[in-house]
Design a protein around this motif. Structure first.
Motif, PDB file in Angstrom:
ATOM      1  N   ARG A 152      37.093  33.469  53.369  1.00 37.82           N
ATOM      2  CA  ARG A 152      36.110  34.858  53.350  1.00 37.82           C
ATOM      3  C   ARG A 152      35.690  34.420  51.631  1.00 37.82           C
ATOM      4  NH1 ARG A 152      37.624  39.456  52.815  1.00 37.82           N
ATOM      5  NH2 ARG A 152      39.765  39.360  53.615  1.00 37.82           N
ATOM      6  N   LEU A 153      34.729  34.595  51.929  1.00 37.92           N
ATOM      7  CA  LEU A 153      34.370  34.462  49.840  1.00 37.92           C
ATOM      8  C   LEU A 153      34.994  35.615  49.157  1.00 37.92           C
ATOM      9  CD1 LEU A 153      30.257  33.723  50.322  1.00 37.92           C
ATOM     10  CD2 LEU A 153      32.715  31.679  49.867  1.00 37.92           C
ATOM     11  N   ASP A 154      35.755  35.669  47.978  1.00 40.49           N
ATOM     12  CA  ASP A 154      35.278  36.465  47.866  1.00 40.49           C
ATOM     13  C   ASP A 154      35.137  36.862  46.104  1.00 40.49           C
ATOM     14  OD1 ASP A 154      37.508  38.136  45.738  1.00 40.49           O
ATOM     15  OD2 ASP A 154      37.398  36.837  44.198  1.00 40.49           O
ATOM     16  N   PHE A 155      34.021  38.353  45.730  1.00 40.22           N
ATOM     17  CA  PHE A 155      33.069  38.006  44.735  1.00 40.22           C
ATOM     18  C   PHE A 155      34.441  38.290  43.408  1.00 40.22           C
ATOM     19  CE2 PHE A 155      30.792  37.686  48.205  1.00 40.22           C
ATOM     20  CZ  PHE A 155      30.148  36.806  48.171  1.00 40.22           C
ATOM     21  N   ALA A 156      34.802  38.694  43.158  1.00 36.17           N
ATOM     22  CA  ALA A 156      35.823  39.893  42.263  1.00 36.17           C
ATOM     23  C   ALA A 156      36.693  38.870  41.324  1.00 36.17           C
ATOM     24  CB  ALA A 156      36.222  40.902  42.914  1.00 36.17           C
ATOM     25  N   CYS A 157      37.364  38.122  42.034  1.00 34.56           N
ATOM     26  CA  CYS A 157      37.903  37.514  40.646  1.00 34.56           C
ATOM     27  C   CYS A 157      37.219  36.474  40.209  1.00 34.56           C
ATOM     28  CB  CYS A 157      39.291  36.809  41.553  1.00 34.56           C
ATOM     29  SG  CYS A 157      40.845  35.966  39.967  1.00 34.56           S
ATOM     30  N   LYS A 158      37.412  35.841  38.850  1.00 31.95           N
ATOM     31  CA  LYS A 158      36.668  35.339  37.280  1.00 31.95           C
ATOM     32  C   LYS A 158      38.070  34.860  37.339  1.00 31.95           C
ATOM     33  CE  LYS A 158      31.999  37.601  37.751  1.00 31.95           C
ATOM     34  NZ  LYS A 158      31.284  38.143  37.650  1.00 31.95           N
ATOM     35  N   THR A 159      39.103  34.893  36.896  1.00 30.54           N
ATOM     36  CA  THR A 159      40.288  33.748  36.580  1.00 30.54           C
ATOM     37  C   THR A 159      39.989  32.513  36.743  1.00 30.54           C
ATOM     38  OG1 THR A 159      41.461  35.048  37.340  1.00 30.54           O
ATOM     39  CG2 THR A 159      41.344  36.138  35.851  1.00 30.54           C
ATOM     40  N   GLY A 160      40.960  31.793  36.068  1.00 28.37           N
ATOM     41  CA  GLY A 160      41.585  31.006  36.248  1.00 28.37           C
ATOM     42  C   GLY A 160      42.249  30.944  37.347  1.00 28.37           C
ATOM     43  N   PRO A 161      43.209  29.398  38.289  1.00 26.09           N
ATOM     44  CA  PRO A 161      43.177  29.533  39.920  1.00 26.09           C
ATOM     45  C   PRO A 161      45.175  30.134  39.647  1.00 26.09           C
ATOM     46  CG  PRO A 161      42.334  27.444  39.563  1.00 26.09           C
ATOM     47  CD  PRO A 161      42.035  28.115  38.666  1.00 26.09           C
ATOM     48  N   GLU A 162      45.550  30.144  37.517  1.00 29.67           N
ATOM     49  CA  GLU A 162      46.981  30.102  37.600  1.00 29.67           C
ATOM     50  C   GLU A 162      47.221  31.950  38.118  1.00 29.67           C
ATOM     51  OE1 GLU A 162      44.901  30.386  33.959  1.00 29.67           O
ATOM     52  OE2 GLU A 162      44.864  29.435  35.801  1.00 29.67           O
ATOM     53  N   HIS A 163      46.086  32.766  37.841  1.00 28.76           N
ATOM     54  CA  HIS A 163      45.593  33.897  38.318  1.00 28.76           C
ATOM     55  C   HIS A 163      45.317  35.128  39.324  1.00 28.76           C
ATOM     56  CE1 HIS A 163      47.813  34.330  34.411  1.00 28.76           C
ATOM     57  NE2 HIS A 163      46.559  34.002  33.000  1.00 28.76           N
TER      58      HIS A 163
END
Length: 275
Positions: free
Chosen positions: A191-202
């Motif tokens: 499923r697509l997530d629209f909330a997280c816009k950080t880098g992959p480490e977070h």
């Protein structure tokens, strides 16, 4: 004859012009492809669109979320945010021409001879090449119709966030827009997530779309994408090419040449003129 790809310009016209000068871009033989989001956030959105249109066949782009949002704002369906610095563009006498030009641009471009795919945000891991091209073309066909605003009104929202066989044709197109122009992270069930816009480490248990196990198209194609400034141009999949390096956030504007994979980076300029 070279094909160049530029990351999210977002109205950073002066930096784009500097990059084109650096590579001695020649529209008689070269082609410039934008990764989407030509406009918003930077001060030169109007100049950027005029430049691409003046290039004729040598200036193309795939559509990003900001480009689609402009269609809604121009039609009065959504409000422009002051931080997008779009007023000069919205007041321009040739606004309708810019909107028409954007509506003719694809959501996905396939460079068959080089096995390269260009998408603003990326590609869902379960799509085959045929599915990807068909889904993107369906949205493009809708945007080219006279009643395209009927779709623009309905495309906003976070559903559907998953591609299932039960989706209606309209829902398929909304999912396609969400995936190709907004995707960064996926949940473990894809499923697509629209909330997280950080880098992959977070990412807090989410999976970057290019790390999703068994991603079909990344096995056979280089995928060029933007949209994700927090990556700072870093994609750890050998076939991923992340070009959004956040010029409008103080990063740089990145240009990539397909034939030899050479990069150019232009830091922000302090002498940017307003539209």
């Amino acid at each position: 004859m070279a094909k160049y790809f530029v990351g999210d310009i977002q109205g950073c016209y002066a930096e784009l012009a500097r990059l084109l000068d650096a590579v001695r871009f020649d529209p008689a033989k070269d082609t410039l492809w934008g990764c989407g989001d030509l406009i918003a956030r930077g001060p030169g959105s109007l100049k950027v669109l005029r430049l691409f249109r003046e290039l004729g066949p040598a200036g193309r782009t795939v559509l990003g979320n900001h480009d689609l949002h402009l269609m809604a704002v121009a039609a009065g369906l959504k409000r422009s945010k002051p931080k997008d610095q779009l007023q000069a563009l919205l007041d321009a006498p040739d606004l309708a021409d810019h909107i028409h030009w954007l509506r003719q641009q694809p959501l996905l471009k396939h460079f068959r001879k080089r096995a390269v795919l260009l998408s603003h945000a990326g590609l869902p891991p379960h799509w085959s090449l045929t599915t990807a091209l068909q889904r993107a073309q369906a949205v493009s066909d809708t945007l080219k119709q006279d009643n395209y605003l009927h779709f623009i009104r309905q495309m906003y929202g976070e559903k559907p966030d998953c591609d299932t066989p039960t989706l209606s044709p309209l829902e398929q197109q909304i999912y396609t827009v969400n995936a190709l122009t907004r995707m960064r992270f996926l949940h473990p069930d894809a499923r697509l997530d629209f909330a997280c816009k950080t880098g992959p480490e977070h990412s807090m248990g989410l999976v970057p779309w290019f790390r999703y196990p068994g991603h079909i198209l990344l096995q056979s194609h280089r995928v060029v994408f933007g949209h994700w400034a927090a990556l700072e141009g870093r994609c750890d999949h050998p076939n991923g090419r992340a070009l959004d390096t956040g010029c409008c956030w103080g990063g740089s504007l990145t240009l990539w040449r397909m034939k030899d994979e050479q990069y150019w980076h232009q830091p922000p300029l302090t002498d940017i003129e307003p539209n």
